[in-house]
Design a protein around this motif. Structure first.
Motif, mmCIF file in Angstrom:
data_model
loop_
_atom_site.group_PDB
_atom_site.id
_atom_site.type_symbol
_atom_site.label_atom_id
_atom_site.label_comp_id
_atom_site.label_asym_id
_atom_site.label_seq_id
_atom_site.Cartn_x
_atom_site.Cartn_y
_atom_site.Cartn_z
ATOM 1 N N VAL A 58 1.603 43.550 39.837
ATOM 2 C CA VAL A 58 0.543 43.251 38.869
ATOM 3 C C VAL A 58 0.550 41.769 38.510
ATOM 4 C CG1 VAL A 58 -0.279 43.686 36.520
ATOM 5 C CG2 VAL A 58 0.512 45.589 37.933
ATOM 6 N N SER A 59 1.739 41.208 38.279
ATOM 7 C CA SER A 59 1.842 39.793 37.922
ATOM 8 C C SER A 59 1.392 38.899 39.067
ATOM 9 C CB SER A 59 3.282 39.454 37.528
ATOM 10 O OG SER A 59 3.696 40.220 36.418
ATOM 11 N N LEU A 60 1.738 39.289 40.293
ATOM 12 C CA LEU A 60 1.295 38.531 41.457
ATOM 13 C C LEU A 60 -0.223 38.542 41.545
ATOM 14 C CD1 LEU A 60 1.871 37.007 44.083
ATOM 15 C CD2 LEU A 60 2.165 39.217 45.222
ATOM 16 N N ALA A 61 -0.809 39.706 41.300
ATOM 17 C CA ALA A 61 -2.276 39.797 41.287
ATOM 18 C C ALA A 61 -2.848 38.894 40.192
ATOM 19 C CB ALA A 61 -2.706 41.244 41.067
ATOM 20 N N GLY A 62 -2.179 38.859 39.029
ATOM 21 C CA GLY A 62 -2.632 37.999 37.944
ATOM 22 C C GLY A 62 -2.595 36.530 38.323
ATOM 23 N N ALA A 63 -1.520 36.112 39.016
ATOM 24 C CA ALA A 63 -1.418 34.716 39.450
ATOM 25 C C ALA A 63 -2.499 34.383 40.469
ATOM 26 C CB ALA A 63 -0.032 34.457 40.038
ATOM 27 N N LEU A 64 -2.793 35.327 41.352
ATOM 28 C CA LEU A 64 -3.835 35.096 42.351
ATOM 29 C C LEU A 64 -5.214 35.022 41.698
ATOM 30 C CD1 LEU A 64 -2.567 37.422 45.235
ATOM 31 C CD2 LEU A 64 -2.533 34.913 45.167
ATOM 32 N N ILE A 65 -5.446 35.870 40.702
ATOM 33 C CA ILE A 65 -6.723 35.799 39.973
ATOM 34 C C ILE A 65 -6.829 34.452 39.254
ATOM 35 C CG2 ILE A 65 -8.039 36.769 38.045
ATOM 36 C CD1 ILE A 65 -6.882 39.522 38.835
ATOM 37 N N ALA A 66 -5.719 34.020 38.635
ATOM 38 C CA ALA A 66 -5.715 32.729 37.944
ATOM 39 C C ALA A 66 -5.968 31.586 38.920
ATOM 40 C CB ALA A 66 -4.386 32.527 37.223
ATOM 41 N N SER A 67 -5.493 31.747 40.162
ATOM 42 C CA SER A 67 -5.644 30.675 41.149
ATOM 43 C C SER A 67 -7.086 30.484 41.594
ATOM 44 C CB SER A 67 -4.766 30.949 42.375
ATOM 45 O OG SER A 67 -5.273 32.030 43.145
ATOM 46 N N THR A 68 -7.952 31.470 41.332
ATOM 47 C CA THR A 68 -9.368 31.287 41.670
ATOM 48 C C THR A 68 -10.022 30.234 40.777
ATOM 49 O OG1 THR A 68 -10.070 33.068 40.186
ATOM 50 C CG2 THR A 68 -9.544 33.673 42.460
ATOM 51 N N THR A 69 -9.398 30.010 39.611
ATOM 52 C CA THR A 69 -9.876 28.966 38.699
ATOM 53 C C THR A 69 -9.059 27.687 38.848
ATOM 54 O OG1 THR A 69 -10.551 30.664 37.113
ATOM 55 C CG2 THR A 69 -10.362 28.412 36.283
ATOM 56 N N ASP A 70 -7.762 27.837 39.066
ATOM 57 C CA ASP A 70 -6.859 26.697 39.219
ATOM 58 C C ASP A 70 -5.953 26.977 40.411
ATOM 59 O OD1 ASP A 70 -4.908 24.759 39.090
ATOM 60 O OD2 ASP A 70 -4.593 24.925 36.936
ATOM 61 N N SER A 71 -6.158 26.264 41.510
ATOM 62 C CA SER A 71 -5.405 26.512 42.739
ATOM 63 C C SER A 71 -3.909 26.281 42.562
ATOM 64 C CB SER A 71 -5.927 25.629 43.870
ATOM 65 O OG SER A 71 -5.785 24.247 43.531
ATOM 66 N N GLY A 72 -3.517 25.563 41.505
ATOM 67 C CA GLY A 72 -2.107 25.344 41.252
ATOM 68 C C GLY A 72 -1.339 26.633 41.010
ATOM 69 N N PHE A 73 -2.043 27.690 40.609
ATOM 70 C CA PHE A 73 -1.378 28.965 40.335
ATOM 71 C C PHE A 73 -0.962 29.693 41.612
ATOM 72 C CE2 PHE A 73 -2.770 28.059 36.176
ATOM 73 C CZ PHE A 73 -1.964 28.790 35.325
ATOM 74 N N LEU A 74 -1.394 29.171 42.782
ATOM 75 C CA LEU A 74 -0.877 29.721 44.037
ATOM 76 C C LEU A 74 0.633 29.505 44.126
ATOM 77 C CD1 LEU A 74 -3.661 28.623 46.552
ATOM 78 C CD2 LEU A 74 -3.123 30.968 45.810
ATOM 79 N N ALA A 75 1.105 28.407 43.529
ATOM 80 C CA ALA A 75 2.549 28.157 43.503
ATOM 81 C C ALA A 75 3.266 29.205 42.666
ATOM 82 C CB ALA A 75 2.830 26.760 42.957
ATOM 83 N N ILE A 76 2.672 29.595 41.528
ATOM 84 C CA ILE A 76 3.258 30.644 40.696
ATOM 85 C C ILE A 76 3.243 31.978 41.435
ATOM 86 C CG2 ILE A 76 2.965 31.988 38.574
ATOM 87 C CD1 ILE A 76 4.162 29.268 38.133
ATOM 88 N N ALA A 77 2.170 32.238 42.169
ATOM 89 C CA ALA A 77 2.099 33.467 42.970
ATOM 90 C C ALA A 77 3.221 33.485 44.002
ATOM 91 C CB ALA A 77 0.736 33.572 43.643
ATOM 92 N N ALA A 78 3.450 32.338 44.652
ATOM 93 C CA ALA A 78 4.505 32.257 45.663
ATOM 94 C C ALA A 78 5.878 32.459 45.035
ATOM 95 C CB ALA A 78 4.439 30.908 46.378
#
Length: 343
Positions: A58-78
């Motif tokens: 769920v948190s990974l999905a949240g980071a990916l959703i956040a990354s649609t607005t700020d690509s920097g959140f791809l790092a948090i997803a990783a």
């Protein structure tokens, strides 16, 4: 983003956390995810673990959703994926500390690099911590937080309930300081993580039907750090407020470590003598979890808010709440020489 969009995501995250936890529980035996009682356990029968997979997903999905607005959140997803995968491997293989610590250290350095420069820590009496010493201090604190969060995940519902209160508490303070913050990707990640954890909590409440394991505790510890440090960097929630919100877990784990080490015990040796474990043997898991959650929500959160709005008093409030908690933890038997008997 409309309020309905947020409600949809939060409801979906809660449901996903609940349903995925149920599915993991059904598959736990096949996946080798059953925790047999050991020297650290506060339960007496084998119980499925690995529910942290649901939290991480769920948190990974949240980071990916956040990354649609700020690509920097791809790092948090990783980072979320790496921490969850490593935690799951630890759940299954029981990895040795010499392997865990270097990986944890690298993950936390990567997290600090993602956060960027942090503001100096301004202490009473004109003392300031800054320069190269600041990231080193924060890194050591983050490493301790990651491990103590795992230590504190030892009775039904305690780590999940604390996570929900800490994240929502920090978010409330941040939004009160800067209302537009609620529309940021970081707020979205905090809400989705809290909701997914609450969904897992349905399965983890006493008597727990599944444990989160390291896959969950490590993921949550890192995400709380990411959200906390991001708000600190943006001047929304200060260091003192976060230290106050985290105080019940930090105080219990630190008192236990210091008292055990002072007696010559090996710090990494498994034990069941944190205050919450001592109390759970005399009361019940649910009662102790409610005690910690109640203190965090009804005492620590208001004090953290006061600390945010009264910066001159903030570090004195940190000292006050930790002094009170240290006294309580010692009284409750945190790190004492022997386990308290069941009533």
């Amino acid at each position: 983003m409309t309020i309905f969009y947020y409600l949809f995501l939060v409801a979906g995250a809660f449901l996903a956390g609940w349903v995925t936890s149920f599915a993991v529980r059904r598959a736990a035996l096949r996946l080798g995810l059953v925790q047999v009682p050991n020297a650290r356990s506060s339960h007496s029968i084998p119980t499925p673990q690995g529910g942290g997979i649901a939290i991480a997903a769920v948190s990974l999905a949240g980071a990916l959703i956040a990354s649609t607005t700020d690509s920097g959140f791809l790092a948090i997803a990783a980072l979320t994926a790496v921490v969850a995968a490593f935690g799951l491997a630890d759940d299954i293989l029981d990895l040795p500390a010499p392997l865990r610590f270097p990986v944890q250290g690298l993950v936390l350095w990567a997290l600090l690099a993602w956060v960027g420069p942090l503001p100096d820590i301004s202490l009473p009496l004109g003392l300031t911590i800054g320069g190269w010493g600041l990231p080193v201090l924060v890194w050591f604190g983050a490493l301790w937080w990651l491990n103590l969060f795992n230590f504190m995940d030892g009775i039904d519902g305690i780590a999940a309930s604390e996570t929900v209160i800490i994240l929502l508490g920090g978010l409330i303070i941040a939004v009160s300081v800067h209302p537009p913050m609620l529309a940021t990707p970081m707020a979205l990640l905090a809400l989705i993580t809290a909701a997914g954890t609450a969904g897992f909590l349905v399965m983890n409440w006493a008597p727990a039907r599944i444990f989160m394991g390291d896959a969950g505790s490590n993921t949550l510890a890192v995400l709380i750090l990411a959200i906390a440090l991001n708000t600190v960097q943006h001047g929304l929630v200060g260091y003192p407020s976060w230290l106050i919100l985290m105080s019940p877990f930090v105080a219990d784990a630190t008192v236990a470590l210091l008292r055990r080490t002072a007696r010559g015990e090996l710090p990494w040796r498994a034990h069941r003598r944190h205050a919450y474990q001592q109390l759970a043997r005399q009361w019940s898991h649910a009662r102790v979890t409610l005690l910690y959650a109640g203190f965090t929500g009804l005492v620590a959160l208001p004090m953290a808010a006061v600390a945010q709005y009264r910066p001159m008093a903030s570090w004195w409030l940190v000292g006050l709440i930790y002094a009170l908690l240290v006294v309580f933890m010692v009284w409750a038997g945190s790190g004492s020489a022997a386990e308290r008997s069941r009533e």
